[in-house]
Design a protein around this motif. Structure first.
Motif, PDB file in Angstrom:
ATOM      1  N   SER A   1      -4.872   3.993  -2.919  1.00 26.98           N
ATOM      2  CA  SER A   1      -6.144   4.685  -2.636  1.00 26.98           C
ATOM      3  C   SER A   1      -6.849   3.801  -1.331  1.00 26.98           C
ATOM      4  O   SER A   1      -6.617   2.698  -1.270  1.00 26.98           O
ATOM      5  CB  SER A   1      -7.094   4.114  -3.864  1.00 26.98           C
ATOM      6  OG  SER A   1      -7.030   2.940  -3.945  1.00 26.98           O
ATOM      7  N   GLY A   2      -7.434   4.669  -0.458  1.00 25.28           N
ATOM      8  CA  GLY A   2      -8.244   4.137   0.599  1.00 25.28           C
ATOM      9  C   GLY A   2      -7.064   3.649   1.740  1.00 25.28           C
ATOM     10  O   GLY A   2      -7.314   3.313   2.897  1.00 25.28           O
TER      11      GLY A   2
ATOM     12  N   ASN B   1      -4.816   8.842   2.119  1.00 20.11           N
ATOM     13  CA  ASN B   1      -5.248   8.904   0.826  1.00 20.11           C
ATOM     14  C   ASN B   1      -6.950   8.555   0.876  1.00 20.11           C
ATOM     15  O   ASN B   1      -7.162   7.113   0.884  1.00 20.11           O
ATOM     16  CB  ASN B   1      -4.563   7.933  -0.290  1.00 20.11           C
ATOM     17  CG  ASN B   1      -5.174   8.122  -1.574  1.00 20.11           C
ATOM     18  OD1 ASN B   1      -6.143   8.771  -1.874  1.00 20.11           O
ATOM     19  ND2 ASN B   1      -4.548   7.446  -2.379  1.00 20.11           N
TER      20      ASN B   1
ATOM     21  N   TRP C   1       0.856  -1.184   0.007  1.00 18.92           N
ATOM     22  CA  TRP C   1      -0.074   0.168  -0.052  1.00 18.92           C
ATOM     23  C   TRP C   1       0.726   1.398  -0.195  1.00 18.92           C
ATOM     24  O   TRP C   1       0.388   2.523  -0.369  1.00 18.92           O
ATOM     25  CB  TRP C   1      -0.810  -0.152   1.334  1.00 18.92           C
ATOM     26  CG  TRP C   1      -0.175   0.154   2.522  1.00 18.92           C
ATOM     27  CD1 TRP C   1       0.245  -1.120   3.251  1.00 18.92           C
ATOM     28  CD2 TRP C   1       0.040   1.417   3.022  1.00 18.92           C
ATOM     29  NE1 TRP C   1       0.808  -0.485   4.559  1.00 18.92           N
ATOM     30  CE2 TRP C   1       0.873   1.042   4.430  1.00 18.92           C
ATOM     31  CE3 TRP C   1      -0.118   2.648   3.095  1.00 18.92           C
ATOM     32  CZ2 TRP C   1       1.414   1.750   5.181  1.00 18.92           C
ATOM     33  CZ3 TRP C   1       0.295   3.371   4.002  1.00 18.92           C
ATOM     34  CH2 TRP C   1       0.981   3.267   5.064  1.00 18.92           C
TER      35      TRP C   1
ATOM     36  N   SER D   1      -9.037   8.773  -1.446  1.00 18.38           N
ATOM     37  CA  SER D   1      -9.548   8.498  -2.766  1.00 18.38           C
ATOM     38  C   SER D   1      -9.684   7.002  -2.859  1.00 18.38           C
ATOM     39  O   SER D   1      -9.316   6.298  -2.316  1.00 18.38           O
ATOM     40  CB  SER D   1      -8.937   8.755  -4.044  1.00 18.38           C
ATOM     41  OG  SER D   1      -9.250   8.460  -5.311  1.00 18.38           O
ATOM     42  N   GLU D   2     -10.707   6.400  -3.461  1.00 16.54           N
ATOM     43  CA  GLU D   2     -11.392   5.080  -3.582  1.00 16.54           C
ATOM     44  C   GLU D   2     -10.486   4.569  -4.755  1.00 16.54           C
ATOM     45  O   GLU D   2     -10.640   3.356  -5.120  1.00 16.54           O
ATOM     46  CB  GLU D   2     -12.928   4.901  -3.682  1.00 16.54           C
ATOM     47  CG  GLU D   2     -13.528   5.248  -2.474  1.00 16.54           C
ATOM     48  CD  GLU D   2     -15.107   5.060  -2.603  1.00 16.54           C
ATOM     49  OE1 GLU D   2     -15.489   4.658  -3.357  1.00 16.54           O
ATOM     50  OE2 GLU D   2     -15.980   5.151  -1.338  1.00 16.54           O
ATOM     51  N   THR D   3     -10.106   5.224  -5.647  1.00 19.87           N
ATOM     52  CA  THR D   3      -9.545   5.145  -7.122  1.00 19.87           C
ATOM     53  C   THR D   3      -8.096   5.420  -7.293  1.00 19.87           C
ATOM     54  O   THR D   3      -7.438   4.734  -8.021  1.00 19.87           O
ATOM     55  CB  THR D   3     -10.547   5.261  -8.186  1.00 19.87           C
ATOM     56  OG1 THR D   3     -10.677   6.795  -8.106  1.00 19.87           O
ATOM     57  CG2 THR D   3     -11.955   4.825  -8.055  1.00 19.87           C
ATOM     58  N   GLU D   4      -7.772   6.503  -6.960  1.00 22.64           N
ATOM     59  CA  GLU D   4      -6.251   7.231  -7.336  1.00 22.64           C
ATOM     60  C   GLU D   4      -5.338   7.071  -6.165  1.00 22.64           C
ATOM     61  O   GLU D   4      -5.738   7.414  -5.024  1.00 22.64           O
ATOM     62  CB  GLU D   4      -6.805   8.592  -7.444  1.00 22.64           C
ATOM     63  CG  GLU D   4      -7.796   8.993  -8.721  1.00 22.64           C
ATOM     64  CD  GLU D   4      -7.302   8.298 -10.082  1.00 22.64           C
ATOM     65  OE1 GLU D   4      -5.877   8.645 -10.467  1.00 22.64           O
ATOM     66  OE2 GLU D   4      -7.884   7.900 -10.817  1.00 22.64           O
TER      67      GLU D   4
ATOM     68  N   GLY E   1      -2.688  13.708  -6.161  1.00 20.69           N
ATOM     69  CA  GLY E   1      -4.039  13.098  -5.417  1.00 20.69           C
ATOM     70  C   GLY E   1      -4.179  14.092  -4.315  1.00 20.69           C
ATOM     71  O   GLY E   1      -3.866  15.324  -4.505  1.00 20.69           O
TER      72      GLY E   1
END
Length: 234
Positions: free
Chosen positions: A50-51, A105, A17, A107-110, A71
């Motif tokens: 992400s996340g 972070n 991650w 964001s769920e995608t970036e 981001g």
């Protein structure tokens, strides 16, 4: 004197991650010859999925500057601060006598990409504090724009408690920009994007860095344009 640190020569860690490259000794990486440069103690080049992020953890007696390159970074701390920072913003945290914070972070995608830098404070025992400031991304062309400094600077600049200034710049293709180095001071220069030449012959590419001493004037030029960070240090 110019000491070059190539991007590929940095210590790199991959936790899935989190992917991070360390410019100075940090965590599992320890090199007694690479502990700091003046008051500059840490520069971590981080990629965060992400996340994901860092849960609540403490800091003391350190000035921490974060520049988000891509981001959105979410910050929360024990002082009750909550903020989001992206490219065009600077996050400054003075840990002082002690602060706890988290960084995520959301964001769920970036993915999130950032540079986090730690500097020894000019004075110990400060009250912990936090701020975010903004700079004009369109105003970086062909000039050194201060984004964090201990000196009074026109505009909104993060106030760091150390005798230093962090500059960003985007030199246009083929147009040189210069920086005068005061005697007895140091310069840390990193290429964020692109390629540059220093004083005509020293070539730096993306994420390469130079630790510069005893050079009264630096001239930087890029054949195709670049984005760079310069830090003036005692």
């Amino acid at each position: 004197m110019i000491t070059i640190q190539r991007a590929a020569d940095r210590y790199s860690a991959d936790y899935g991650w989190l992917k991070s490259s360390f410019s100075f000794s940090f965590a599992d990486y320890y090199d007694p010859s690479n502990l700091q440069f003046g008051p500059m103690r840490v520069l971590n080049d981080d990629w965060i999925a992400s996340g994901e992020g860092f849960g609540m953890h403490p800091h003391r007696e350190m000035e921490i500057i974060t520049i988000v390159l891509r981001g959105v970074l979410e910050h929360k701390d024990s002082l009750g601060n909550r903020a989001e920072t992206t490219w065009g913003g600077i996050q400054r945290m003075s840990a002082g006598t002690g602060i706890t914070h988290s960084e995520y972070n959301t964001s769920e995608t970036e993915p999130l990409e950032l540079l986090q830098m730690w500097f020894l404070p000019g004075e110990r025992g400060l009250n912990p504090s936090y701020e975010t400031t903004a700079f004009n991304t369109a105003g970086l062309t062909d000039k050194w724009v201060p984004v964090a400094s201990s000196a009074p600077v026109a505009g909104e600049v993060a106030e760091i408690h150390q005798d230093m200034t962090v500059y960003l710049s985007e030199p246009a293709a083929g147009k040189p920009i210069t920086f005068a180095q005061t005697a007895g001071r140091k310069v840390f220069l990193m290429v964020l994007e692109g390629d540059i030449r220093i004083n005509g012959d020293t070539v730096l590419s993306r994420r390469d860095a130079a630790r510069i001493e005893e050079m009264p004037e630096l001239t930087v030029i890029s054949d195709d344009g670049a984005r760079i960070m310069l830090i003036d240090l005692p």
